[in-house]
Design a protein around this motif. Sequence first.
Motif, PDB file in Angstrom:
ATOM      1  N   ILE A  15       0.850  -1.295  -0.057  1.00 18.03           N
ATOM      2  CA  ILE A  15      -0.082   0.110  -0.072  1.00 18.03           C
ATOM      3  C   ILE A  15       0.845   1.376   0.035  1.00 18.03           C
ATOM      4  O   ILE A  15       0.745   2.097  -0.856  1.00 18.03           O
ATOM      5  CB  ILE A  15      -0.867   0.077   1.219  1.00 18.03           C
ATOM      6  CG1 ILE A  15      -1.935  -1.168   1.201  1.00 18.03           C
ATOM      7  CG2 ILE A  15      -1.762   1.398   1.291  1.00 18.03           C
ATOM      8  CD1 ILE A  15      -2.836  -1.285   2.306  1.00 18.03           C
ATOM      9  N   THR A  19       1.246   3.837  -3.297  1.00 17.56           N
ATOM     10  CA  THR A  19       0.981   5.295  -3.143  1.00 17.56           C
ATOM     11  C   THR A  19       1.945   6.078  -3.223  1.00 17.56           C
ATOM     12  O   THR A  19       1.852   7.215  -3.866  1.00 17.56           O
ATOM     13  CB  THR A  19       0.551   5.119  -1.576  1.00 17.56           C
ATOM     14  OG1 THR A  19      -0.441   4.717  -1.241  1.00 17.56           O
ATOM     15  CG2 THR A  19       0.308   6.801  -1.188  1.00 17.56           C
ATOM     16  N   SER A  20       3.338   5.764  -3.045  1.00 18.14           N
ATOM     17  CA  SER A  20       4.552   6.493  -3.255  1.00 18.14           C
ATOM     18  C   SER A  20       4.687   6.619  -4.656  1.00 18.14           C
ATOM     19  O   SER A  20       5.012   7.680  -5.102  1.00 18.14           O
ATOM     20  CB  SER A  20       5.680   6.016  -2.303  1.00 18.14           C
ATOM     21  OG  SER A  20       5.773   5.997  -1.070  1.00 18.14           O
ATOM     22  N   SER A  23       1.885   8.904  -6.317  1.00 19.13           N
ATOM     23  CA  SER A  23       2.542  10.169  -6.043  1.00 19.13           C
ATOM     24  C   SER A  23       3.398  10.837  -6.931  1.00 19.13           C
ATOM     25  O   SER A  23       3.258  11.907  -7.323  1.00 19.13           O
ATOM     26  CB  SER A  23       2.680  10.587  -4.642  1.00 19.13           C
ATOM     27  OG  SER A  23       1.573  10.111  -3.669  1.00 19.13           O
ATOM     28  N   VAL A 254       1.348  13.476   0.504  1.00 18.53           N
ATOM     29  CA  VAL A 254       1.379  11.819   0.573  1.00 18.53           C
ATOM     30  C   VAL A 254       2.687  11.455   0.911  1.00 18.53           C
ATOM     31  O   VAL A 254       2.858  10.674   1.509  1.00 18.53           O
ATOM     32  CB  VAL A 254       0.695  11.137  -0.523  1.00 18.53           C
ATOM     33  CG1 VAL A 254       0.804   9.673  -0.678  1.00 18.53           C
ATOM     34  CG2 VAL A 254      -0.806  11.734  -0.765  1.00 18.53           C
ATOM     35  N   CYS A 258       4.015   9.448   3.655  1.00 18.04           N
ATOM     36  CA  CYS A 258       4.935   7.799   3.505  1.00 18.04           C
ATOM     37  C   CYS A 258       6.415   7.637   3.851  1.00 18.04           C
ATOM     38  O   CYS A 258       6.776   6.791   4.291  1.00 18.04           O
ATOM     39  CB  CYS A 258       4.970   7.538   1.900  1.00 18.04           C
ATOM     40  SG  CYS A 258       3.333   7.226   1.136  1.00 18.04           S
ATOM     41  N   ALA A 295      -4.167   6.115   3.613  1.00 18.10           N
ATOM     42  CA  ALA A 295      -3.780   6.606   2.441  1.00 18.10           C
ATOM     43  C   ALA A 295      -5.025   7.421   1.865  1.00 18.10           C
ATOM     44  O   ALA A 295      -4.697   8.493   1.298  1.00 18.10           O
ATOM     45  CB  ALA A 295      -3.451   5.449   1.603  1.00 18.10           C
TER      46      ALA A 295
END
Length: 327
Positions: A15, A19-20, A23, A254, A258, A295
């Motif tokens: 996750i 997400t990283s 982004s 974000v 992270c 997230a």
Amino acid sequence: MASELAWYDLVCYGIVGVTSVGSLSVLWMHEGASKRELGPLDETLLLGGVSSSTKLWNSCWPGMHPFWLLLMRFLSFLTLAVFLTLDVREYDVSIFVYYTEWTFTLVMIYFALGTIISAHGCWQYINKPPLENGEMDLFLRRDLEESMPKNPIAYKDKEMKGSIRLQSQYIEEEFKQRVGFWGYVMQITYQTSAGAVILTDIVFWCVIVPFLSISHFKLNMLMGAMHSLNAIFLLLDTALNNLPFPWFRVAYFVLWSCGYIIFQWIIHACGFTWWPYPFLELDTPWAPIWYLCLAVVHIPCYGLYSLIVKAKYMILLRFFPRELFRI
């Protein structure tokens, strides 16, 4: 952490990883694309799609002297620095395992950068730089009249206007170059802080205080100030500043979160024994749900602050003619 990786650990890693990467992709498509379309000069001055260094230190309110924005930013930085110092003295440097201290420090860095850039802007304003006060032609004309010989035949009016235009462009580029990298960093810090402050204070006051019982957690006035002053000062700055708030900069927010989560994973892998926030624990099958919620919650947090910025401009439009304020 458990000695062996469980399936829910891997899901949590996935996750954060997805997400990283997502982004970074958003930044590449929007931030990177905008830069590639601009020249070398404008690339260093990209202000959410607006290339204007005055937006960094000018207020959006008509007639407000930039000194008041400078004063507000300096006092905000000073106050935040005092409270962060008190926080470290009370709990030592280990307090930086909390996301609150990360966000608080980021907000303080924004006000430090804002103070420096506002001071430079006020210096320009006081010295009446030709670029910003409509005196460019007068300034250059006087300079040319003093330097050229008293021979009207040698210099025609057309040539003088062309020289004025060239010198005007040169001085304008010189002023813009001074903003460059630090003005860009200041904006990113501001936009990242905005989302992080909303997330930090909402989680603290709406989740941790009423619902969670943590052995390391004892609510006091200092802790209350640490979870409110960051939002108060940032909202005050937002009410006065003229900085843009593009939607795609949520990606920096974000990535900031992270980075904090990866930091927690690293210190726990090195032997740290407890989690500052129970919903970050990996040794539970519910962990993927918590991480997925964390997230997703970044979007409404950033969106809420974006609505605050839009509301400010709606108020400006209601009380002032469009041609008066600086948008």
